[in-house]
Design a protein around this motif. Structure first.
Motif, PDB file in Angstrom:
ATOM      1  N   PHE A 258       5.559  -3.856  -7.441  1.00 49.64           N
ATOM      2  CA  PHE A 258       6.464  -4.813  -8.202  1.00 49.64           C
ATOM      3  C   PHE A 258       6.127  -6.209  -7.336  1.00 49.64           C
ATOM      4  O   PHE A 258       6.964  -6.896  -7.489  1.00 49.64           O
ATOM      5  N   GLU A 265      -4.138  -6.956  -7.110  1.00 48.37           N
ATOM      6  CA  GLU A 265      -5.154  -6.346  -6.113  1.00 48.37           C
ATOM      7  C   GLU A 265      -5.367  -4.895  -6.656  1.00 48.37           C
ATOM      8  O   GLU A 265      -6.648  -4.400  -6.856  1.00 48.37           O
ATOM      9  N   VAL A 292       4.428  14.482  -3.653  1.00 43.90           N
ATOM     10  CA  VAL A 292       5.628  14.788  -4.714  1.00 43.90           C
ATOM     11  C   VAL A 292       5.500  16.409  -4.829  1.00 43.90           C
ATOM     12  O   VAL A 292       4.973  16.821  -5.792  1.00 43.90           O
TER      13      VAL A 292
HETATM   14  N1  LIG Z   1       4.149  12.370 -13.611  1.00 41.52           N
HETATM   15  C1  LIG Z   1       4.966  12.373 -12.661  1.00 41.52           C
HETATM   16  O1  LIG Z   1       5.367  13.414 -12.244  1.00 41.52           O
HETATM   17  C2  LIG Z   1       4.918  11.120 -11.828  1.00 41.52           C
HETATM   18  C3  LIG Z   1       5.317  11.232 -10.406  1.00 41.52           C
HETATM   19  C4  LIG Z   1       5.322  10.225  -9.495  1.00 41.52           C
HETATM   20  C5  LIG Z   1       4.829   9.066 -10.005  1.00 41.52           C
HETATM   21  N2  LIG Z   1       4.425   9.061 -11.394  1.00 41.52           N
HETATM   22  C6  LIG Z   1       3.601   7.720 -11.879  1.00 41.52           C
HETATM   23  O2  LIG Z   1       2.869   7.133 -11.280  1.00 41.52           O
HETATM   24  C7  LIG Z   1       3.039   5.595 -10.605  1.00 41.52           C
HETATM   25  C8  LIG Z   1       2.527   5.546  -9.309  1.00 41.52           C
HETATM   26  O3  LIG Z   1       2.943   6.431  -8.172  1.00 41.52           O
HETATM   27  P1  LIG Z   1       3.981   6.120  -7.065  1.00 41.52           P
HETATM   28  O4  LIG Z   1       4.780   4.983  -7.502  1.00 41.52           O
HETATM   29  O5  LIG Z   1       4.473   7.496  -6.938  1.00 41.52           O
HETATM   30  O6  LIG Z   1       3.182   5.916  -5.885  1.00 41.52           O
HETATM   31  P2  LIG Z   1       1.535   4.869  -5.572  1.00 41.52           P
HETATM   32  O7  LIG Z   1       1.432   3.786  -6.759  1.00 41.52           O
HETATM   33  O8  LIG Z   1       0.717   5.447  -5.008  1.00 41.52           O
HETATM   34  O9  LIG Z   1       2.373   3.874  -4.471  1.00 41.52           O
HETATM   35  C9  LIG Z   1       3.451   2.720  -4.839  1.00 41.52           C
HETATM   36  C10 LIG Z   1       4.063   2.276  -3.590  1.00 41.52           C
HETATM   37  O10 LIG Z   1       2.816   1.496  -2.794  1.00 41.52           O
HETATM   38  C11 LIG Z   1       3.147   0.019  -2.651  1.00 41.52           C
HETATM   39  N3  LIG Z   1       1.906  -0.376  -3.218  1.00 41.52           N
HETATM   40  C12 LIG Z   1       1.173  -0.738  -4.300  1.00 41.52           C
HETATM   41  N4  LIG Z   1       0.207  -1.341  -4.042  1.00 41.52           N
HETATM   42  C13 LIG Z   1      -0.195  -1.458  -2.981  1.00 41.52           C
HETATM   43  C14 LIG Z   1      -1.118  -2.087  -2.389  1.00 41.52           C
HETATM   44  N5  LIG Z   1      -2.368  -2.540  -2.795  1.00 41.52           N
HETATM   45  N6  LIG Z   1      -1.415  -1.963  -1.040  1.00 41.52           N
HETATM   46  C15 LIG Z   1      -0.201  -1.362  -0.411  1.00 41.52           C
HETATM   47  N7  LIG Z   1       0.743  -0.742  -0.868  1.00 41.52           N
HETATM   48  C16 LIG Z   1       0.819  -0.691  -2.073  1.00 41.52           C
HETATM   49  C17 LIG Z   1       4.148  -0.276  -3.761  1.00 41.52           C
HETATM   50  O11 LIG Z   1       5.174  -1.262  -3.048  1.00 41.52           O
HETATM   51  P3  LIG Z   1       5.427  -2.488  -3.894  1.00 41.52           P
HETATM   52  O12 LIG Z   1       6.018  -2.114  -5.328  1.00 41.52           O
HETATM   53  O13 LIG Z   1       6.374  -2.964  -3.045  1.00 41.52           O
HETATM   54  O14 LIG Z   1       3.989  -3.426  -4.055  1.00 41.52           O
HETATM   55  C18 LIG Z   1       4.879   1.296  -3.640  1.00 41.52           C
HETATM   56  O15 LIG Z   1       5.809   1.340  -2.443  1.00 41.52           O
HETATM   57  C19 LIG Z   1       4.602   5.776 -10.503  1.00 41.52           C
HETATM   58  O16 LIG Z   1       5.261   4.651 -10.549  1.00 41.52           O
HETATM   59  C20 LIG Z   1       4.982   6.454 -11.803  1.00 41.52           C
HETATM   60  O17 LIG Z   1       4.837   5.663 -13.161  1.00 41.52           O
HETATM   61  C21 LIG Z   1       4.350  10.012 -12.056  1.00 41.52           C
END
Ligand SMILES: NC(=O)c1ccc[n+]([C@@H]2O[C@H](COP(=O)([O-])OP(=O)(O)OC[C@H]3O[C@@H](n4cnc5c(N)ncnc54)[C@H](OP(=O)(O)O)[C@@H]3O)[C@@H](O)[C@H]2O)c1
Length: 305
Positions: A258, A265, A292
């Motif tokens: 967010f 990026e 997870v």
């Molecule tokens: N199907 C399922 O069971 C399941 C489970 C988990 C997740 N998901 C989906 O997958 C998506 C992504 O997974 P996730 O949210 O767990 O983890 P992720 O996308 O791997 O990591 C998100 C975290 O990383 C930070 N971030 C984002 N871009 C970055 C960058 N370029 N450099 C450094 N930090 C960065 C974000 O902070 P900021 O927001 O502050 O930038 C946030 O805290 C979820 O949002 C969801 O839509 C699905």
């Protein structure tokens, strides 16, 4: 700069952009969901990943609707995914549950509807033991009604996916699973690909974004100089190298952010290519560590891990 993102063709015949915007946040102000989606669409995201359990479909839908009204994008250019939660696995619950999601999202159809987990629970969180093969029948009827263009699963293991593939009239188009440099999942990714099921990486940044106490000191991905050198060589960040590594393995990703600069990026990974040797370096960070683990469900009949 608006980035044009490559797509992958699904068995349904539809195409999915290989980078989508994740929207899950444990804690966020409602406005952040809408704002994140709006920034994402402005920057070139055409694929957005949400779920009923994220409790943000209304805000995600508002962001989408605003950008359509402003003429930034058309509905047809977008690829919207949402997911069926585990307490609605009975076949008769699938259609009304998707309708609720569509209502919150202000959409007539979703591009992809996923069974979020193979486990099913009742309202008290206890095992409902509804077989996901039953749920799948409900999912298939959504395609026939035009309410979901493609259907798929999430968090299914090899055995569960194989069992579904053996009987499905409509094959699952994707299996959305955790994949990142410290959880490389080669066996399950290969299994998916061998059955034309597209593996989609959730939590694609893994330990780059999340250090768990038991892994402190082992989350080399954040500190390892070799990864730093790679990032420097291409003028990218460690996060971009991780996302590029996944996309180069043929795995679409749905990173969540967010933060406007990071939303941008995470999309800016299509102007460089890692060599085979560099791919092996990133692959070498595997720790078989799940961010997870879903351990609260470990005793449920259809627990996948
Ligand atoms: N199907 C399922 O069971 C399941 C489970 C988990 C997740 N998901 C989906 O997958 C998506 C992504 O997974 P996730 O949210 O767990 O983890 P992720 O996308 O791997 O990591 C998100 C975290 O990383 C930070 N971030 C984002 N871009 C970055 C960058 N370029 N450099 C450094 N930090 C960065 C974000 O902070 P900021 O927001 O502050 O930038 C946030 O805290 C979820 O949002 C969801 O839509 C699905």
């Amino acid at each position: 700069m608006v980035v044009k993102v490559p797509t992958v063709k699904l068995t349904s015949g539809y195409v999915m952009p290989v980078v989508g915007l994740g929207t899950y946040a444990r804690k966020a102000d409602p406005g952040q969901f809408r704002q994140g989606v709006e920034w994402g669409i402005e920057l070139g995201y055409r694929h957005i990943d949400t779920a009923a359990i994220y409790k943000n479909e209304e805000e995600v839908g508002q962001g989408i609707s605003n950008k359509i009204k402003e003429g930034v994008v058309t509905r047809g250019e977008l690829f919207i995914t949402t997911k069926l939660w585990c307490d609605r696995h009975a076949e008769a619950d699938v259609l009304p549950t998707l309708k609720e999601s569509l209502n919150r999202l202000q959409l007539d159809y979703v591009d992809l509807y996923l069974i979020h987990w193979p486990v099913s629970i009742n309202k008290n969180g206890e095992d409902a033991e509804v077989d996901y093969l039953e749920t799948w029948k409900g999912m298939e009827s959504l395609v026939k009604m035009g309410l979901a263009k493609s259907i798929g699963v999430s968090n299914f293991n090899e055995e569960q996916l194989g069992r579904l593939l053996a009987v499905a009239n409509i094959k699952p188009a994707v299996n959305q699973i955790e994949i990142n440099p410290t959880f490389t999942q080669h066996a399950l990714v290969d299994f998916c690909k061998s059955h034309s099921v597209v593996p989609v990486a959730y939590t694609p940044l893994g330990l780059i974004s999340e250090a768990r106490p038991e892994f402190i000191g082992k989350d080399v991905i954040k500190t390892d100089p070799k990864l730093g050198e790679l990032a420097e060589k291409y003028g990218k960040t460690r996060a971009q190298i991780a996302l590029r590594y996944l996309v180069q393995r043929g795995i679409p990703v749905v990173p969540k952010s967010f933060t406007k600069s990071r939303i941008a990026e995470n999309l800016d990974i299509f102007n460089f290519e890692l060599t085979d040797k560099e791919m092996a370096i990133v692959d070498g960070y595997n720790l078989d560590h799940r961010c997870v683990p879903g351990t609260a469900w470990a005793k449920l009949k259809y627990f996948p891990f």
